[in-house]
Scaffold this motif. Structure first.
Motif: not given
Length: 79
Positions: A61-74
């Protein structure tokens, strides 16, 4: 440890690989950042490693960005 279903795992692995490449990181560089071996990252991206630690998830999450990571989990929640 996180355990994902088969469909979640496939999507997660594809997304990790896509995001890593989008950010211009080699597998070796990403593995070093995550504190795992390149072999483990390769297994993760290929769906061979179904369990990952919460610490690795946090670093992703910290490397790839919170927005991108949140999208993965959504997206995973929608499967």
């Amino acid at each position: 440890m996180f355990a994902l279903s088969c469909s979640e795992l496939k999507h997660f692995c594809e997304t990790v690989s896509d995001l890593r490449q989008k950010h211009g990181l080699s597998k070796t560089a990403m593995a070093k950042i995550l504190g795992i071996s390149p072999s483990s990252l390769n297994k993760l991206e290929n769906g061979v490693m179904p369990r990952i630690s919460s610490e690795v998830v946090k670093v992703f999450g910290s490397v790839l960005g919170k927005e991108a990571w949140d999208k993965v989990f959504e997206e995973i929640k929608g499967l």
